[in-house]
Design a protein around this motif. Structure first.
Motif, mmCIF file in Angstrom:
data_model
loop_
_atom_site.group_PDB
_atom_site.id
_atom_site.type_symbol
_atom_site.label_atom_id
_atom_site.label_comp_id
_atom_site.label_asym_id
_atom_site.label_seq_id
_atom_site.Cartn_x
_atom_site.Cartn_y
_atom_site.Cartn_z
ATOM 1 N N GLN A 91 37.424 -37.102 28.174
ATOM 2 C CA GLN A 91 38.109 -37.757 27.065
ATOM 3 C C GLN A 91 37.189 -37.888 25.868
ATOM 4 O OE1 GLN A 91 39.295 -41.929 27.385
ATOM 5 N NE2 GLN A 91 41.414 -41.263 27.249
ATOM 6 N N GLY A 92 35.930 -37.574 26.067
ATOM 7 C CA GLY A 92 35.015 -37.578 24.945
ATOM 8 C C GLY A 92 33.780 -38.428 25.121
ATOM 9 N N ASP A 111 30.066 -29.604 26.577
ATOM 10 C CA ASP A 111 30.165 -29.061 25.230
ATOM 11 C C ASP A 111 30.316 -27.543 25.077
ATOM 12 O OD1 ASP A 111 30.237 -31.591 24.352
ATOM 13 O OD2 ASP A 111 28.236 -31.629 23.459
ATOM 14 N N GLY A 133 26.594 -42.171 19.949
ATOM 15 C CA GLY A 133 27.863 -41.581 19.537
ATOM 16 C C GLY A 133 29.006 -42.571 19.678
ATOM 17 N N GLN A 134 29.009 -43.290 20.799
ATOM 18 C CA GLN A 134 30.058 -44.297 21.000
ATOM 19 C C GLN A 134 29.959 -45.378 19.927
ATOM 20 O OE1 GLN A 134 32.582 -44.214 23.427
ATOM 21 N NE2 GLN A 134 31.778 -42.155 23.504
ATOM 22 N N PHE A 179 41.092 -43.740 23.484
ATOM 23 C CA PHE A 179 40.871 -45.073 22.909
ATOM 24 C C PHE A 179 41.908 -46.079 23.385
ATOM 25 C CE2 PHE A 179 40.022 -41.741 19.683
ATOM 26 C CZ PHE A 179 38.658 -41.665 19.887
ATOM 27 N N LEU A 204 33.866 -26.817 25.093
ATOM 28 C CA LEU A 204 34.588 -27.450 23.980
ATOM 29 C C LEU A 204 34.331 -26.721 22.668
ATOM 30 C CD1 LEU A 204 34.088 -31.230 24.883
ATOM 31 C CD2 LEU A 204 36.293 -30.044 24.699
ATOM 32 N N GLN A 234 41.258 -34.556 27.382
ATOM 33 C CA GLN A 234 42.027 -35.184 26.311
ATOM 34 C C GLN A 234 41.270 -35.198 25.001
ATOM 35 O OE1 GLN A 234 42.785 -39.003 28.452
ATOM 36 N NE2 GLN A 234 42.346 -37.465 30.012
ATOM 37 N N GLY A 235 42.027 -35.015 23.938
ATOM 38 C CA GLY A 235 41.444 -35.084 22.599
ATOM 39 C C GLY A 235 41.370 -36.520 22.140
ATOM 40 N N GLY A 236 40.617 -37.303 22.863
ATOM 41 C CA GLY A 236 40.459 -38.722 22.543
ATOM 42 C C GLY A 236 41.565 -39.550 23.174
ATOM 43 N N ARG A 269 25.275 -32.283 26.430
ATOM 44 C CA ARG A 269 26.395 -32.605 27.315
ATOM 45 C C ARG A 269 26.891 -31.357 28.041
ATOM 46 N NH1 ARG A 269 30.895 -36.098 24.813
ATOM 47 N NH2 ARG A 269 31.567 -34.020 24.213
#
Ligand SMILES: Cc1cc2nc3c(=O)[nH]c(=O)nc-3n(C[C@H](O)[C@H](O)[C@H](O)COP(=O)(O)OP(=O)(O)OC[C@H]3O[C@@H](n4cnc5c(N)ncnc54)[C@H](O)[C@@H]3O)c2cc1C
Ligand code: FES
Ligand code: FES
Lengths: 291, 164, 805
Positions: free
Chosen positions: C508-509, C29, C693-694, C257, C32, C253-255, C26
């Motif tokens: 966002q991930g 990454d 991963g999702q 959902f 990150l 964003q750290g996630g 990615r």
């Protein structure tokens, strides 16, 4: 989620620390001892604990030791739990205490959390107080009037309350020699791996000619403080170390409990039931353990 | 106002001296006093592990440590992982990239610092040992499978080559 | 000119894809893992203040007085915001149906524990929290509405008095001849289910930095925003600002959902900035705030549902009555969440008629918000559990019963009774593959053996359809009119052949920047490192939406391809001109513009872009010196709903079948997952590692919802969960390391054939686990119809009549 303000001292010696605590107490100020902070810090962050002053023991390197004192294992209060878990001496001399330590939280917690802190904190769900009850642990405290040793049976008073005076520092814990061949186990039930237990049981006993002797059973996570399950102990004492006897003792362990706690994860009835299950498992495991 | 305290630390090899309020957490100290924002904060009460750093080589929750408690200590944060001269990623970082061991990346510094300690103490960990070590870190994105794979990959790459 | 978006990777102008379809690393990454990404709490502005919020300790109370003088005088405090300010300056949030929304701070009364009442801006968060302790509020307690049952009882206290009722919405959908199929059924299988509140809990909570420029009355909000443009419109509406004076700058964003929240915190920080003379104000929600009152509570549902079944196992009807506890107001798009199941109401099955009775009620619990999957995960649990109940009652293997009812491959595109059209799929093939992978027969043999030994072992086989690429039309009947969700990008080629893709959303991930890079790189035949994806602020970005509804991967792919197609046409025109080829005589292939009749004559991307930017003298007439193109993609062929909510709403229909093996410990009630298998089909897998991963992340959240997580309220409506000590998200020990495989049925209608798959396993895992648990319990004649299946709950069920003794 930030702590309320407090003053901070990090005395360099035990004497200095004791004197400081005594002075603050005399002035009517609310001081709190800080060890690893692994229980105190969340309480500060949530502002459920808001002492005026923290007295940090981190500079008391003299309280960081693990040693054999003529057969008695002595651990300084500021020794980290991870050090206790990793110590070959602890593993050899006090296998139950070592196993209990590995059950505490996660490595990050054990790295900073002190051995003394867990006893002084006396969380009802902690493994430590129950283990202390079955192992006859002695607690050495230093206060303005010198040192004294408190027996485990007298140390844990109630929910997060010990026999320590506000001016006293727990300096060391001492474990009576653990006889060769003594059976032991600790079993707990937590929602997730590493969580504080909803209920737990620890046992020690000797087997002499097939019969259980010196039976000790203690539970944690079920009442305001860890407790010995004396009715179950009595039932098993002198009986064959066999499943049927273990079963009877565990039923008694559950039945004899006074009003277990209730929380969102476990009702009082469920906790009572768990104590029975865990007692049976612990006894069975102890009996089966090669020694 | 409470007495400010002098804190002297060495973070990723650099020495810092600051006067801080005693109540300042190590996490806030690193993030907002030293501008080392790679140490993340997900709960501030010790459960999520996002704030994990090494204090004197041992993993610790920066939210459950006061800055004053770290006085005199050496601290390693995620910012200290890359090779300072070449800028190359640390093998653990590279393994997380190659193993797709992150999604949002918010938990990742905590996982990598925990992994760093694990692989120093246990260079050839079993799957069980990896899980045991990472059990105190929460990830809401990955479901952990790729993290487990990344740690295995890192371990394999970092293993000291056995002399023939 | 109509633009054709390639629906297969092979249609891109290259000989072979280098990146699309590959598990490339990615692009997100390296930053990150280095800890250098600017999450919102790593961002600050000069002179910035910090906000802390005082929250209601009561579920329902009138505010009699608010005294803030002492707080205002406290060290470091610059401004204090109260309900009085808010009532004067703001409107209630606009994401709730008219009259069911709250202000950002309580005005007049509080409706839930944790509702903001007073906010302070001070020079540090520590000082701001200190100042809150000096605020004095006098409350008059009101009787709370503790749950949905109470809300609907006559004479119940009212959460919103002006409404005269606690029922926000009550409507019935009927699709097909529902009465007839139930009347003609050989068997009706009905059950009641309870799904308790769970929620998103991204590892990073919400945060923002807002600055209200008093000179030109404009607002800039930096923050962890999932849908920036939408957020801008919402702020304009609640803060009474023109939309073009609001700029949302979204940070990584750290996630998210779905449950990131944001509107409330943003409005509060914005108003504090206004009150403190325009100084920037940072608000970082802490975890306790998030758990009590953030965007993190979802799906508080009571179901009463039934299947109509023929003697041969054909399911002909599905009826659902849902009472959904929205908490204190529907500010979190609650109506939408309950309506989303329309997109796949009858799952993988050929069920001819269905009905949905929907009642949304207000209580004094915290308002509910979206959570990954939105409405379907509980709905799927109901449908799939009923399938299992049917199988048990009829003595049919649950996998076999499903197979008999599947939509057949030749029936696609298939329109379900609730109106949506499934684009493609092969459910039989997915089932076959997963049963084979799991060695289903061997599993059943193992189960028989275990049962004989007294063990409680169960197997769940569950399939679901994941509606992908949401459209507003899905929600038109519950109050959000509109057709089409724009997702726009700008693709620019620079002087040196580098490509920049400007998007309206941030990280966002889910890896969308990587997907965007893969697509752009393959289209132009360049190295992925030559592509850069950048986020644009909401006010200047091309119309966009961002993450949500399993659509962004597909939508951004479509948008990039659209922009690339425009660029191709432009470049071909320019190249034909300068190469003196006939019109239409140049093609783009493998990153080169070459003469079709003489391919050895070609220009590189850099050459053509460089020429356009620096040699206006060589450009053909009508061509601007601008090697850039924008394209706003929206799902093709959408329509407005009819009076029963029926429309082509979600563009794609991914599907998956999971098999879980579970053992219940009779003594403790604990369920252990022994094994877990997944086969899915989400069409073209643009980046297989992302997809997996999702999926696995969805499994973890599904395990949480099925076994661990729950927002508990007591009888007085006090929340009993406010820390991670009590909200139990799975750790590495609780999540199964799943075995996965897939099949690929490319979507005939979506860009490159990809189907929305971002929500993934959360659609399927809770149902799979509950079905496995009930399979384990079957020999005892017991059923658990409530989530989460916590040890305590299972133990109570086992012991209610001594069954496990
Ligand atoms: C995520 C997490 C999981 C955990 N899991 C467990 C678990 O499974 N089992 C378990 O038992 N614990 C668990 N804990 C608690 C942890 O073990 C703590 O380390 C321990 O309870 C306290 O030790 P400490 O050194 O950190 O003490 P501190 O937090 O510093 O102090 C705790 C209390 O003890 C007092 N105190 C400390 N030292 C002394 C002393 N020498 N003399 C007098 N008073 C003193 C302090 O004043 C304070 O009141 C967990 C904690 C966390 C954050
Ligand atoms: S932020 Fe420190 S453990 Fe969560
Ligand atoms: S990658 Fe998002 S929390 Fe772990």
């Amino acid at each position: 989620m930030k702590p309320a303000p407090f003053d901070y001292h990090a005395p360099a010696t035990i004497d200095e620390a004791v004197a400081l605590l005594a002075r603050l107490d005399g002035e009517g100020r609310d001081a709190k001892i800080l060890a690893g902070g692994q229980s105190l810090m969340p309480m500060l962050a949530l502002r459920v604990a808001r002492p005026e002053i923290l007295v940090d023991l981190r500079r008391l390197g003299t309280l960081d030791y693990i040693r054999d004192e003529a057969g008695t294992l002595a651990i300084g209060a500021m020794t980290s739990k991870q050090a206790a878990a990793d110590s070959a001496l602890v593993r050899r001399a006090q296998p139950l205490f070592q196993a209990a330590t590995e059950l505490v939280g996660h490595r990050q917690i054990r790295n900073r959390g002190s051995v003394g802190g867990s006893f002084a904190h006396a969380d009802p769900a902690s493994e430590y107080p129950a283990v202390a009850l079955v192992l006859d642990t002695g607690f050495e405290a230093a206060g303005p009037d010198g040192s004294r040793t408190i027996a485990a049976a007298d140390f844990f008073i109630t929910y997060m309350t010990t026999a320590l005076e506000p001016t006293e520092i727990l300096t060391a814990v001492r474990f009576a020699p653990f006889p060769a061949g003594r059976r032991w186990a600790i079993e707990e039930f937590a929602r997730r791996n590493g969580d504080l237990a909803l209920a737990g049981v620890t046992v020690t006993f000797d087997v002499d000619a097939g019969l259980c002797r010196n039976v000790r059973i203690a539970a944690f996570g079920v009442q305001a403080t860890a407790l010995r399950l004396t009715a179950a102990e009595a039932l098993l004492e002198g009986r064959p170390a066999q499943a049927a006897q273990f079963d009877a003792a565990s039923k008694e362990a559950a039945a004899a409990l006074d009003d277990p706690m209730s929380c969102i994860h476990a009702s009082s009835a469920y906790r009572r039931h768990l104590v029975g299950v865990l007692t049976a498992r612990a006894l069975g495991q102890a009996a089966a353990r090669p020694h | 106002m409470p007495n400010k305290q002098r804190v002297e630390v060495r973070v990723n090899g650099t020495r810092y001296v600051r006067e801080v309020e005693p109540r300042l957490t190590l996490a806030d100290f690193l993030r907002h006093e030293l501008n080392l924002g790679g140490t993340h904060v997900g709960c501030e009460h010790g459960i999520c592990g996002a704030c994990t750093v090494l204090v004197d080589e041992r993993s610790a929750r920066a939210c459950l440590t006061l800055a004053v408690q770290a006085d005199g200590c050496g601290i390693t944060t995620v910012e200290g992982l890359r090779d300072p001269s070449s800028g190359a990623l640390h093998p653990i970082q590279q393994a997380f990239v190659d193993g797709h061991g992150l999604q949002c990346g918010f938990c990742t510094p905590g996982f990598m610092m925990t992994t760093l300690e694990l692989l120093r103490c246990t260079p050839d960990p079993s799957e069980e040992q990896i899980k045991e070590a990472l059990g105190g870190n929460l990830c809401r994105c990955t479901g952990y499978q790729s993290i487990l794979d990344s740690v295995k990959l890192a371990a394999q790459r970092m293993k000291p080559s056995t002399p023939a | 000119m109509a633009i054709e978006i390639p629906t297969l990777p092979e249609q891109m102008p290259n000989d072979a894809s280098r990146y699309v379809g590959k598990a490339v690393n990615r692009v997100e990454d390296p930053a990150l893992v280095s800890g250098t990404v600017e999450f919102i709490d790593n961002f600050s502005l000069p002179g910035m203040l910090h906000c802390a919020i005082l929250r209601s300790p009561h579920p329902h109370a009138r505010i009699l007085s608010v005294k803030v003088d002492a707080a205002l005088a406290a060290e470091g405090v610059a401004a204090v915001l109260t309900g009085e300010d808010v009532g004067r300056w703001c409107n209630p949030c606009f994401t709730a149906p008219e009259g069911w929304g709250n202000y950002c701070l309580a005005v007049g009364k509080v409706r839930f524990v944790g509702e903001p009442v007073v906010a302070v801006a001070a020079s540090s968060r520590y000082l701001a929290e200190d100042a809150l302790e000096l605020v004095d509020i006098e409350y008059e307690l009101l009787p709370p509405v503790a749950d949905a049952g109470q809300a609907m009882a006559s004479g119940a206290p009212l959460v919103f008095e002006e409404r005269g009722t606690n029922v926000m919405l009550d409507r019935t959908y009927t699709w097909g001849e529902l009465e007839r199929v139930f009347a003609e059924a050989d068997r009706v299988v009905s059950r009641r289910f309870r799904w308790n509140r769970v929620g998103a809990n991204p590892t990073e909570t919400f945060g923002c930095v807002c600055r209200w420029d008093l000179a030109d009355n404009s607002l800039v909000c930096h923050g962890a925003y999932q849908t920036p443009r939408f957020m801008a419109i919402g702020r304009a509406a609640s803060l009474n600002l023109p939309v073009n004076r609001v700029r949302i700058v979204t940070h990584p964003q750290g996630g998210g959902f779905g449950g990131k929240g944001g509107p409330r915190g943003t409005d509060i920080a914005a108003l504090l900035s206004r009150k403190s003379g325009g100084r920037p104000v940072k608000y970082i929600e802490d975890r306790m705030e998030y758990l009590l009152a953030g965007g993190g509570q979802s799906w508080d549902r009571h179901y009463d549902a039934a299947l109509a079944v023929k003697a041969d196992g054909t399911v002909t009807g599905f009826r659902v009555r849902l009472v959904d506890d929205q908490g204190a107001g529907a500010e979190g798009y609650g109506t939408i969440s309950a309506a989303k199941p329309l997109a796949a109401f009858t799952g993988n099955y050929r069920i001819e008629a269905a009905g949905y009775e929907l009642t949304l009620v207000a209580t004094n619990r915290a308002p509910t918000y979206p959570y990954r999957g939105y409405g379907p995960p509980p709905h799927n649990l109901v449908l799939e559990s009923l399938m299992d109940c049917t199988a048990r009652e009829m003595g049919i293997d649950p996998a076999e019963l499903r197979r008999r009812n599947y939509i057949r491959p030749e029936q696609f595109p298939y329109t379900v009774p609730s109106g949506n059209e499934y684009d493609s799929g092969d459910y039989h093939a997915v089932l076959d593959r997963v049963l084979q992978m799991a060695d289903y027969d061997a599993l059943r043999a193992f189960q028989a053996e275990a049962r004989a030994a007294g063990r409680l072992v169960g197997i769940g086989v569950v399939n679901t359809v994941e509606p992908g690429v949401f459209d507003w039309n899905a929600y038109a009947t519950v109050g959000v009119p509109g057709v089409g969700v724009p997702e726009g990008v700008k693709v620019a080629v620079d002087l040196f052949g580098g490509v920049t893709v400007a998007v309206g959303f941030s990280l966002q991930g889910q890896g969308q920047f990587t997907v965007a890079s893969q697509v752009a790189a393959d289209y132009f035949g360049i190295d992925i490192a030559q592509v850069r994806v950048a986020t644009t602020p909401s006010d200047v970005a091309v119309p966009h939406f961002g993450q949500g509804g399993s659509r962004l991967g597909v939508a951004v792919t479509g948008a990039i391809l659209g922009a690339c197609e425009k660029l191709r046409a432009m470049f071909c025109t320019v190249a034909a001109h300068v190469m003196q080829a006939p019109e239409g005589g140049v093609e783009l292939r493998n990153g080169c513009l070459r003469r079709i009749d003489a391919p050895e004559h070609s220009m590189s991307l850099a050459e053509i872009a460089g020429l356009m930017l620096s040699r206006s003298d060589l450009l053909p007439p009508g061509i601007e010196p601008c090697p850039e193109a924008t394209y706003v993609w929206t799902a093709p062929n959408r329509n407005a709903p009819d009076d029963q909510g029926r429309c082509r709403s979600y563009l794609t229909a991914a599907n998956a079948t999971h098999v879980a093996v579970i053992e219940i410990d009779r003594d403790t009630g604990r369920s252990a997952i022994l094994d877990y298998f997944i086969v899915d089909d989400c069409g073209t897998r643009l980046n297989p590692a992302n997809v997996e991963g999702q999926l696995q992340g969805g499994v973890a959240q599904g395990v949480g919802a099925a076994l661990y997580e729950e927002y508990v309220y007591d009888a007085d409506c006090q929340p009993l969960v406010s820390t991670f000590v009590d909200y139990l998200m799975p750790t590495i020990h609780e999540v199964p390391m799943t075995k996965k495989d897939h099949i690929v049925t490319p979507s005939p209608v979506s860009p490159l054939g990809a189907k929305g798959c971002g929500e993934g396993a959360i659609h399927t895992t809770p149902a799979t686990i509950l079905c496995a648990i009930n399979d384990a319990l079957a020999p005892l004649g017991k059923e658990l119809l409530e989530t989460p299946a916590s040890p305590h709950r299972v133990w109570k069920l086992l012991h209610e009549d001594g069954a496990a003794a």
